[in-house]
Design a protein around this motif. Sequence first.
Motif, PDB file in Angstrom:
ATOM      1  N   ILE A   1       3.025 -30.820  -4.761  1.00  0.00           N
ATOM      2  CA  ILE A   1       3.079 -29.923  -3.609  1.00  0.00           C
ATOM      3  C   ILE A   1       1.888 -30.226  -2.712  1.00  0.00           C
ATOM      4  CG2 ILE A   1       2.992 -27.522  -2.835  1.00  0.00           C
ATOM      5  CD1 ILE A   1       4.307 -26.727  -5.449  1.00  0.00           C
ATOM      6  N   SER A   2       2.127 -30.306  -1.426  1.00  0.00           N
ATOM      7  CA  SER A   2       1.051 -30.579  -0.480  1.00  0.00           C
ATOM      8  C   SER A   2       1.281 -29.790   0.803  1.00  0.00           C
ATOM      9  CB  SER A   2       0.959 -32.080  -0.170  1.00  0.00           C
ATOM     10  OG  SER A   2       2.165 -32.541   0.408  1.00  0.00           O
ATOM     11  N   GLY A   3       0.252 -29.715   1.604  1.00  0.00           N
ATOM     12  CA  GLY A   3       0.366 -28.990   2.858  1.00  0.00           C
ATOM     13  C   GLY A   3      -0.677 -29.457   3.854  1.00  0.00           C
ATOM     14  N   LYS A   4      -0.419 -29.173   5.123  1.00  0.00           N
ATOM     15  CA  LYS A   4      -1.366 -29.535   6.175  1.00  0.00           C
ATOM     16  C   LYS A   4      -1.237 -28.530   7.308  1.00  0.00           C
ATOM     17  CE  LYS A   4      -2.168 -33.839   6.956  1.00  0.00           C
ATOM     18  NZ  LYS A   4      -2.026 -35.261   7.355  1.00  0.00           N
ATOM     19  N   MET A   5      -2.378 -28.086   7.819  1.00  0.00           N
ATOM     20  CA  MET A   5      -2.395 -27.066   8.870  1.00  0.00           C
ATOM     21  C   MET A   5      -3.286 -27.517  10.016  1.00  0.00           C
ATOM     22  SD  MET A   5      -3.794 -23.156   8.489  1.00  0.00           S
ATOM     23  CE  MET A   5      -3.991 -22.067   9.900  1.00  0.00           C
ATOM     24  N   TYR A   6      -2.768 -27.379  11.259  1.00  0.00           N
ATOM     25  CA  TYR A   6      -3.546 -27.624  12.467  1.00  0.00           C
ATOM     26  C   TYR A   6      -3.746 -26.283  13.173  1.00  0.00           C
ATOM     27  CZ  TYR A   6      -1.697 -32.393  11.837  1.00  0.00           C
ATOM     28  OH  TYR A   6      -1.341 -33.612  11.328  1.00  0.00           O
ATOM     29  N   PHE A   7      -4.982 -25.956  13.496  1.00  0.00           N
ATOM     30  CA  PHE A   7      -5.250 -24.671  14.156  1.00  0.00           C
ATOM     31  C   PHE A   7      -6.386 -24.842  15.151  1.00  0.00           C
ATOM     32  CE2 PHE A   7      -8.108 -24.865  10.573  1.00  0.00           C
ATOM     33  CZ  PHE A   7      -9.303 -24.329  11.049  1.00  0.00           C
ATOM     34  N   ASP A   8      -6.502 -23.870  16.034  1.00  0.00           N
ATOM     35  CA  ASP A   8      -7.614 -23.889  16.984  1.00  0.00           C
ATOM     36  C   ASP A   8      -7.904 -22.483  17.488  1.00  0.00           C
ATOM     37  OD1 ASP A   8      -6.384 -23.358  19.805  1.00  0.00           O
ATOM     38  OD2 ASP A   8      -5.066 -24.884  18.947  1.00  0.00           O
ATOM     39  N   PHE A   9      -9.131 -22.308  17.921  1.00  0.00           N
ATOM     40  CA  PHE A   9      -9.554 -21.099  18.635  1.00  0.00           C
ATOM     41  C   PHE A   9     -10.237 -21.596  19.900  1.00  0.00           C
ATOM     42  CE2 PHE A   9     -12.948 -17.979  19.581  1.00  0.00           C
ATOM     43  CZ  PHE A   9     -12.138 -16.894  19.902  1.00  0.00           C
ATOM     44  N   SER A  10      -9.586 -21.387  21.047  1.00  0.00           N
ATOM     45  CA  SER A  10     -10.064 -22.030  22.262  1.00  0.00           C
ATOM     46  C   SER A  10      -9.823 -21.169  23.490  1.00  0.00           C
ATOM     47  CB  SER A  10      -9.369 -23.386  22.448  1.00  0.00           C
ATOM     48  OG  SER A  10      -7.982 -23.195  22.677  1.00  0.00           O
ATOM     49  N   ASN A  11     -10.460 -21.592  24.576  1.00  0.00           N
ATOM     50  CA  ASN A  11     -10.262 -20.983  25.892  1.00  0.00           C
ATOM     51  C   ASN A  11      -9.630 -22.016  26.813  1.00  0.00           C
ATOM     52  OD1 ASN A  11     -11.577 -20.689  28.876  1.00  0.00           O
ATOM     53  ND2 ASN A  11     -11.076 -18.681  28.005  1.00  0.00           N
ATOM     54  N   ILE A  12      -8.538 -21.634  27.470  1.00  0.00           N
ATOM     55  CA  ILE A  12      -7.820 -22.527  28.380  1.00  0.00           C
ATOM     56  C   ILE A  12      -7.912 -21.972  29.799  1.00  0.00           C
ATOM     57  CG2 ILE A  12      -5.555 -23.460  29.013  1.00  0.00           C
ATOM     58  CD1 ILE A  12      -4.796 -23.417  26.084  1.00  0.00           C
ATOM     59  N   SER A  13      -8.200 -22.874  30.714  1.00  0.00           N
ATOM     60  CA  SER A  13      -8.168 -22.549  32.132  1.00  0.00           C
ATOM     61  C   SER A  13      -7.236 -23.539  32.808  1.00  0.00           C
ATOM     62  CB  SER A  13      -9.565 -22.629  32.752  1.00  0.00           C
ATOM     63  OG  SER A  13      -9.518 -22.391  34.150  1.00  0.00           O
ATOM     64  N   GLN A  14      -6.080 -23.054  33.236  1.00  0.00           N
ATOM     65  CA  GLN A  14      -5.076 -23.924  33.860  1.00  0.00           C
ATOM     66  C   GLN A  14      -4.799 -23.437  35.279  1.00  0.00           C
ATOM     67  OE1 GLN A  14      -0.619 -24.098  32.903  1.00  0.00           O
ATOM     68  NE2 GLN A  14      -1.416 -25.901  31.795  1.00  0.00           N
ATOM     69  N   LYS A  15      -4.883 -24.367  36.228  1.00  0.00           N
ATOM     70  CA  LYS A  15      -4.685 -24.027  37.634  1.00  0.00           C
ATOM     71  C   LYS A  15      -3.586 -24.877  38.246  1.00  0.00           C
ATOM     72  CE  LYS A  15      -9.497 -22.634  38.447  1.00  0.00           C
ATOM     73  NZ  LYS A  15     -10.723 -22.900  39.246  1.00  0.00           N
ATOM     74  N   ASN A  16      -2.708 -24.216  38.974  1.00  0.00           N
ATOM     75  CA  ASN A  16      -1.679 -24.875  39.754  1.00  0.00           C
ATOM     76  C   ASN A  16      -2.171 -24.976  41.192  1.00  0.00           C
ATOM     77  OD1 ASN A  16       0.753 -24.906  41.617  1.00  0.00           O
ATOM     78  ND2 ASN A  16       1.778 -25.155  39.630  1.00  0.00           N
ATOM     79  N   SER A  17      -2.008 -26.132  41.805  1.00  0.00           N
ATOM     80  CA  SER A  17      -2.530 -26.339  43.156  1.00  0.00           C
ATOM     81  C   SER A  17      -1.878 -25.423  44.178  1.00  0.00           C
ATOM     82  CB  SER A  17      -2.326 -27.805  43.573  1.00  0.00           C
ATOM     83  OG  SER A  17      -0.947 -28.119  43.586  1.00  0.00           O
ATOM     84  N   ASP A  18      -0.686 -24.915  43.872  1.00  0.00           N
ATOM     85  CA  ASP A  18       0.020 -24.045  44.813  1.00  0.00           C
ATOM     86  C   ASP A  18      -0.184 -22.566  44.517  1.00  0.00           C
ATOM     87  OD1 ASP A  18       1.058 -26.244  46.148  1.00  0.00           O
ATOM     88  OD2 ASP A  18       2.820 -26.334  44.850  1.00  0.00           O
ATOM     89  N   THR A  19      -0.176 -22.206  43.225  1.00  0.00           N
ATOM     90  CA  THR A  19      -0.156 -20.777  42.873  1.00  0.00           C
ATOM     91  C   THR A  19      -1.423 -20.278  42.197  1.00  0.00           C
ATOM     92  OG1 THR A  19       0.895 -21.284  40.760  1.00  0.00           O
ATOM     93  CG2 THR A  19       2.355 -20.866  42.626  1.00  0.00           C
ATOM     94  N   GLY A  20      -2.368 -21.152  41.885  1.00  0.00           N
ATOM     95  CA  GLY A  20      -3.585 -20.730  41.212  1.00  0.00           C
ATOM     96  C   GLY A  20      -3.438 -20.745  39.696  1.00  0.00           C
TER      97      GLY A  20
END
Length: 427
Positions: free
Chosen positions: A108-127
Amino acid sequence: MRSKLIAVAIAAGLGVTSFTVAAAPAQHKTHKSQATAQNNAVVNSEVELLKAQLAQLQAKVDSLEQRTDAQSDINVSTGQAVEKATSVTAASDKQLAKLEKLVNDTSISGKMYFDFSNISQKNSDTGKTNASGTGVDVKRFYFSVNHQFDDIWSANLTTDFNYVSNDGETNLFVKKAYVQAKFNQAAVFRVGSADMPWIPFVENYYGFRYVEPTITDRNHFANSADWGLHLGGDIGASKSLNYAVSVVNGNGYKNPSRSKNVDVEGRVGFVPFEGMVVAVGGYTGDRGQEMQNVSAVHTAQRGDVLVAYSSKAFRLGGEYFTAKNWNNVLSPLTDKADGYSFWGSVNVADNISLFARYDNAKLSKDQDRSAKDTYYNAGVQYQVNKGFQLALVYKHEKGDKSVNTPIPPHVQNVKTDEVGIFGQVAF
């Protein structure tokens, strides 16, 4: 039977005694009557004593027989109990041996990908978009069960779970489910949903899949697994050549439905020395979109090149892909795309390494020449233990895509910056 023999022996003894008395010489009869009477009294007394002793002996023999019979019953019961216990123990040992074999042959095996992050995404038209914010993502959690039937045959089941906080997506599905026949290192055959020849191979040299998928994966120009027939292996004692070929449905592991035709993906790799690889690959098919009543207009094609080196001290590599009509199988329009990716990492101290990556992709060279994607990241990784890595990462992505409204066409620019802790746990 033993008591009867003893009684006969005693009776015979008494008969001999009586016979001896009766056969006494005639001259003894001339003795005085008083002496004769005394002798008779003595004989009678002895006879009575012998009878009493015989009775006591008979009683003891009867008691001994009862005890012997009782002991025989106990011995029989004990023997039956021992035989039954032996039988139960043998059955238990057989069941225990089966359980032990099952446990020893199953992993039996397992693998986990996780993160704790802050994202700032901006659209050139709508912000700023709704993808912006701070949160925890469990992007992948693989759980695998592998069972080895014998030296050749085995089976694998791998489930995949993911949750992304910014869109609330939660999924649990089967990623891999196959039966494998490993005839030798050069011929490993799988039936079912299994790793495709390209993406998992590149990930092995890249080493930071938990931070970001490889370029063909993140831009959706390849599948990491699919349903079909898979053959691969290493050639030569030094494993200087390797290959893999898959004949698949083409829809990817999330969609096992069949199409009118099958797709083919292949790879050939050359290992000039340990850790180094030069590999080429390719894909052709309708990506599972041509059905019995739906005709494909174009054939999707992709070519791949990888040059990479991986060791405990550092990693360095580059990947290039080119695709034709990948997203235009059913469209009368034609299109092309290509892209490249470079990455590297180096150990600077015990359990600490620095890494960086740069991607550039032209997503539509004919229909939307403004459609491009530029991505890069940089970070520092700490090896907590053998199966646990943490990384402080900065990511940046700039995506350009032409839109037709308002007229005249203009470029929609989306920029994404992300900073956080990314982790991988494997067992």
